[in-house]
Design an enzyme around this catalytic site. Structure first.
Site, short mmCIF file in Angstrom:
data_model
loop_
_atom_site.label_atom_id
_atom_site.label_comp_id
_atom_site.label_asym_id
_atom_site.label_seq_id
_atom_site.Cartn_x
_atom_site.Cartn_y
_atom_site.Cartn_z
N ARG A 92 0.84 -1.20 0.00
CA ARG A 92 0.00 0.00 0.00
C ARG A 92 0.87 1.25 0.00
NH1 ARG A 92 -3.93 -1.95 4.97
NH2 ARG A 92 -4.93 -3.70 3.88
N ASP A 131 0.84 5.61 0.46
CA ASP A 131 0.08 6.69 1.08
C ASP A 131 -0.30 7.75 0.05
OD1 ASP A 131 0.40 5.50 3.60
OD2 ASP A 131 2.32 6.51 3.91
N TYR A 160 11.80 0.58 -2.86
CA TYR A 160 11.37 1.98 -2.93
C TYR A 160 12.52 2.85 -3.41
CZ TYR A 160 6.96 1.34 -0.35
OH TYR A 160 5.70 0.97 0.03
N ARG A 167 9.68 7.32 4.70
CA ARG A 167 9.62 8.78 4.87
C ARG A 167 10.20 9.20 6.22
NH1 ARG A 167 3.60 10.23 3.95
NH2 ARG A 167 4.37 12.29 4.59
#
Length: 260
Positions: free
Chosen positions: A49, A51, A109, A196
């Protein structure tokens, strides 16, 4: 039959991947488009998932359907019902043992950061931005301390639903290309806001506020309140998934980008 899709999307227009009552998620938009082609509702399952505001250069998802369509239809046909901010890149018929989330062995990522005194208008929303000079070597030294298995409670969102804060990072590489910094990170799985939150700490170190070994202290404290704030989502990309070779799903991270 079970169909796997390779997806690309710009997360700025959506409230994240996961389905929401307002229907403004990536999942909702895709399910609506696929259902139009399949002639029946479908349920998508994604590898991970993302954001609100987070992008994907290669997300993988699957769905089950009784509709028989050429694989090209699951690409071009579905794309004809999608907004420009989402694209199906490829479609594969897969064995029912395949699951986009549970079959994954690693997720990848990339964070793109513009390190320049002045923000960019053309790259707004597509890269993160920090105005002060950043020490690449210091951030690289800190990133090395993150490799391996650790308790990442200091980098875990209060909304995280993961059963354990322990994750195993296999890659954390940082490189510079002019004013653009690339942060590439891989692990079997990630906590909510983990990348993050790590970015926030790395930038704190890069600007000289703390030394590289401060990263090890943050890990040891296991306390989110002692680490810097969550960094902006703008430059974060879900960049690929690794699967066992038996599933014949492309396993290399897709770190390409089309930035000007």
């Amino acid at each position: 039959m079970r169909i796997a899709l390779g997806l690309e999307y710009d997360g700025r227009a959506f409230c994240g991947w996961q389905s929401q009552p307002n229907g403004l998620s990536v999942q909702d938009t895709l399910e609506t488009a696929i259902a139009r082609l399949a002639g029946a509702p479908v349920r998508l399952h994604a590898a991970g998932r993302t954001d609100a505001g987070v992008h994907a250069s290669l997300q993988v998802a699957h769905f089950d359907t009784g509709a028989v369509r050429p694989l090209t239809a699951w690409v071009r046909g579905v794309n004809s019902f999608l907004p420009p901010s989402i694209a199906v890149r490829w479609a594969r018929e897969v064995d029912e043992a395949f699951h986009a989330r549970f079959s994954a062995t690693a997720r990848h990522y990339r964070y793109l950061l513009l390190n320049h005194p002045v923000r960019s208008a053309l790259l707004a929303g597509r890269v993160g931005w920090h105005h002060a000079p950043l020490d690449l070597a210091a951030m690289q030294a800190a990133a090395v301390l993150l490799l391996g298995e650790h308790d990442f409670s200091s980098f875990r969102s209060s909304e995280c639903q993961a059963a354990s804060p322990v994750k195993h990072l296999t890659r954390f590489e940082i490189a510079r290309d002019g004013d653009l910094l690339r942060f590439d990170v891989s692990a079997g799985g990630f906590l909510h806001h983990m990348v993050r939150n790590l970015m926030g700490a790395l930038i704190h170190i890069g600007k000289g506020a703390m030394p590289p070994d401060w990263m090890a202290e943050l890990l040891a404290l296991r306390d989110r309140t002692v680490a810097p704030p969550t960094f902006m989502p703008d430059g974060l990309y879900f960049a690929g998934v690794s699967y066992p070779a038996a599933f014949e799903i492309a396993s290399e991270p897709c770190f390409r980008h089309y930035l000007v």
